[in-house]
Motif scaffolding. Structure first.
Motif, mmCIF file in Angstrom:
data_model
loop_
_atom_site.group_PDB
_atom_site.id
_atom_site.type_symbol
_atom_site.label_atom_id
_atom_site.label_comp_id
_atom_site.label_asym_id
_atom_site.label_seq_id
_atom_site.Cartn_x
_atom_site.Cartn_y
_atom_site.Cartn_z
ATOM 1 N N THR A 41 0.813 -1.216 0.000
ATOM 2 C CA THR A 41 0.000 0.000 0.000
ATOM 3 C C THR A 41 0.848 1.267 0.000
ATOM 4 O O THR A 41 0.516 2.251 -0.682
ATOM 5 C CB THR A 41 -0.934 0.002 1.213
ATOM 6 N N GLN A 45 0.585 4.227 -2.695
ATOM 7 C CA GLN A 45 0.147 5.566 -2.311
ATOM 8 C C GLN A 45 1.136 6.621 -2.796
ATOM 9 O O GLN A 45 0.734 7.679 -3.295
ATOM 10 C CB GLN A 45 -0.019 5.646 -0.791
ATOM 11 N N SER A 105 -3.872 8.510 6.188
ATOM 12 C CA SER A 105 -4.747 8.106 5.084
ATOM 13 C C SER A 105 -6.152 8.692 5.221
ATOM 14 O O SER A 105 -6.885 8.798 4.234
ATOM 15 C CB SER A 105 -4.829 6.577 4.998
ATOM 16 N N LEU A 106 -6.530 9.047 6.446
ATOM 17 C CA LEU A 106 -7.861 9.631 6.669
ATOM 18 C C LEU A 106 -7.933 11.101 6.268
ATOM 19 O O LEU A 106 -9.021 11.665 6.167
ATOM 20 C CB LEU A 106 -8.251 9.487 8.145
ATOM 21 N N ASP A 108 -7.865 14.476 3.992
ATOM 22 C CA ASP A 108 -8.317 14.801 2.638
ATOM 23 C C ASP A 108 -7.134 14.917 1.678
ATOM 24 O O ASP A 108 -7.258 14.598 0.491
ATOM 25 C CB ASP A 108 -9.109 16.106 2.639
ATOM 26 N N LEU A 175 -11.612 -0.384 -1.711
ATOM 27 C CA LEU A 175 -11.876 0.339 -0.470
ATOM 28 C C LEU A 175 -10.928 1.523 -0.329
ATOM 29 O O LEU A 175 -9.926 1.629 -1.033
ATOM 30 C CB LEU A 175 -11.713 -0.590 0.742
ATOM 31 N N ASP A 176 -11.224 2.393 0.631
ATOM 32 C CA ASP A 176 -10.309 3.475 0.972
ATOM 33 C C ASP A 176 -9.053 2.889 1.615
ATOM 34 O O ASP A 176 -9.099 1.844 2.290
ATOM 35 C CB ASP A 176 -10.975 4.441 1.951
ATOM 36 N N LEU A 177 -7.930 3.595 1.460
ATOM 37 C CA LEU A 177 -6.672 3.098 2.009
ATOM 38 C C LEU A 177 -6.716 2.991 3.535
ATOM 39 O O LEU A 177 -5.969 2.209 4.122
ATOM 40 C CB LEU A 177 -5.524 4.016 1.583
ATOM 41 N N TRP A 179 -8.906 1.629 5.372
ATOM 42 C CA TRP A 179 -9.290 0.276 5.752
ATOM 43 C C TRP A 179 -8.120 -0.699 5.606
ATOM 44 O O TRP A 179 -8.016 -1.667 6.362
ATOM 45 C CB TRP A 179 -10.470 -0.195 4.905
#
Length: 432
Positions: A41, A45, A105-106, A108, A175-177, A179
């Motif tokens: 990941t 990213q 990662s949360l 914006d 999914l979003d990173l 998770w």
């Protein structure tokens, strides 16, 4: 036929006879599974934030500096402190770093610099943990069970490397990173529980205090043993020229997109898993150095195939072939390390071993990223690196005849003599 299957298959005896080895085995399997998900990941990213292969390769540079220092520190501490406490404390620190990745990662607008900081911190903590883990293993099982224990640990690692990246590709695509990092964080909880249940693994009697002199003692011992130097040099050569993992996000774009990315990371583990499952034959081989050379050469051949391939199935096959060769090399290198290094130096030598199997891949990521920016491009960077790996392996075979001719039975005898000499000296120092 039954005897043949027994000789080829992995020996599960250490899992049956050692409670602490079972706990460490479970801990390593669970945490490795989660860590391989983050391993895929983070480069993904960075690639999406920068669209630059060199920026992905720079992750390796961030990891290299702390490893060069902390591997020596971790090795010295592993020979002086309770090895279980070092492993458990490091695992807790790695969980905190994973928490930072989750928080980032949360956001914006995730911070690129924080990804590099987390890579730096992870490498620093790993430099403390891995020597202690490597030094702890020979204390958990009997000496004649070491090859089987190493094969079992390798089997666990390869299974994690196979399933973890594959799942990562699915999660990244769907999914979003956040998770993805959450899943990794949960695996640390299971690992910490298992490590808490492991009994204390105290240092050897009259252990050397951590100091520059104690580190130099380990370096002098490694330099005096040609079989150890051979393992370090052959692996560094193979990984520096033949490790193109920084290019996987860009290779995946050509071969099918993000859902393919996990397959590229997992494919070497398929070969490694097959090689480990059939590793029973390694216990009957005594020319360990020669096998390391042969396996490293075939790793390079597989990477050449990856660079020349234009089809996903062929790329995955070549990566699996390379992974099998790397696993065979790794098994014989681990046998050499664990059957020749005396216990009072095990932590410091584990730190040096860590440098050998981590600096090569990290520098290899930078090498592949830099070469990909030239006229060679992505494919050229991969196959040229594989060809240089083959050439380097053959050159090292010619330069290190004592390593090629090393016999494992001689290594066991030397280790026993070194352990007896240290024990006698420790008794003399205590009496004095």
């Amino acid at each position: 036929m039954t005897d043949r299957k027994r000789r080829l298959s992995v020996d599960p005896t250490p899992l049956r006879t050692s409670r602490d080895f079972r706990l460490v085995f479970i801990s390593g399997a669970v945490t490795s599974f989660g860590s391989f998900i983050s391993y895929v990941t983070i480069p993904y990213q960075v690639a999406k934030l920068t669209d630059d292969p060199l920026m992905v390769g720079l992750i390796g540079v961030c990891e290299l500096a702390p490893i060069l220092i902390m591997a020596f520190v971790g090795g010295a501490l592993a020979d002086y402190l309770d090895r279980r406490l070092l492993v458990r404390g490091s695992e807790a620190a790695l969980a905190l770093i994973c928490g930072l990745l989750l928080i980032n990662s949360l956001s914006d607008e995730p911070h690129l610099w924080l990804l590099y900081v987390c890579a730096f911190l992870t490498a620093a903590v790993a430099g403390l943990q891995r020597p202690a883990m490597g030094a702890m293993l020979p204390r958990l099982v009997k000496a004649d069970q070491l090859p089987a224990a190493m094969a079992l640990q390798s089997l666990s690692m390869q299974f994690s490397q196979l399933v973890g990246p594959s799942l990562a590709g699915i999660l990244i695509a769907s999914l979003d990173l956040a998770w993805v990092y959450t899943f990794d964080l949960l695996t640390f909880a299971v690992s910490l529980v298992c490590l808490t249940m492991v009994k204390s693994v105290p240092p050897p009697p009259a252990a050397d205090r951590p100091s520059l002199n104690s580190v130099l003692t380990g370096l002098k011992y490694a330099r005096s043993r040609p079989e150890l130097l051979g393992t370090y040099l052959v692996d560094i050569n193979a990984m520096f020229f033949g490790m193109p993992s920084a290019l996987y996000p860009f290779l995946a774009d050509r071969l099918g997109g993000p859902q393919v990315l996990g397959l590229l990371y997992a494919a070497p583990a398929v070969g490694s898993l097959l090689a480990t499952v059939g590793s029973g034959w390694t216990q009957r081989v005594h020319r360990h150095g020669l096998m390391v050379i042969i396996a490293a050469t075939f790793w390079g051949v597989g990477i050449v195939g990856v660079g020349l391939s234009h089809w996903l199935w062929l790329t995955l096959f070549c990566l699996a072939f390379a992974g099998a060769a790397d696993m065979i090399s790794g098994l014989f290198r681990m046998i050499i390390w664990n059957q020749t290094v005396p216990d009072h130096l095990r932590g410091r030598l584990a730190g040096i071993e860590m440098l050998s199997y981590t600096t090569g891949p990290l520098l290899g990521q930078l090498r592949s990223g830099m070469m990909a920016r030239t006229s060679l491009g992505i494919s050229g960077s991969i196959w040229v690196g594989g060809a240089l790996c083959v050439a380097g392996s053959l050159a090292l075979a010619a330069m290190l005849p004592r390593f090629v001719g090393y016999d494992g039975a001689d290594g066991l005898a030397l280790k026993q003599a070194a352990d007896e000499e240290w024990a006698a000296g420790a008794e003399a120092r205590a009496a004095g």
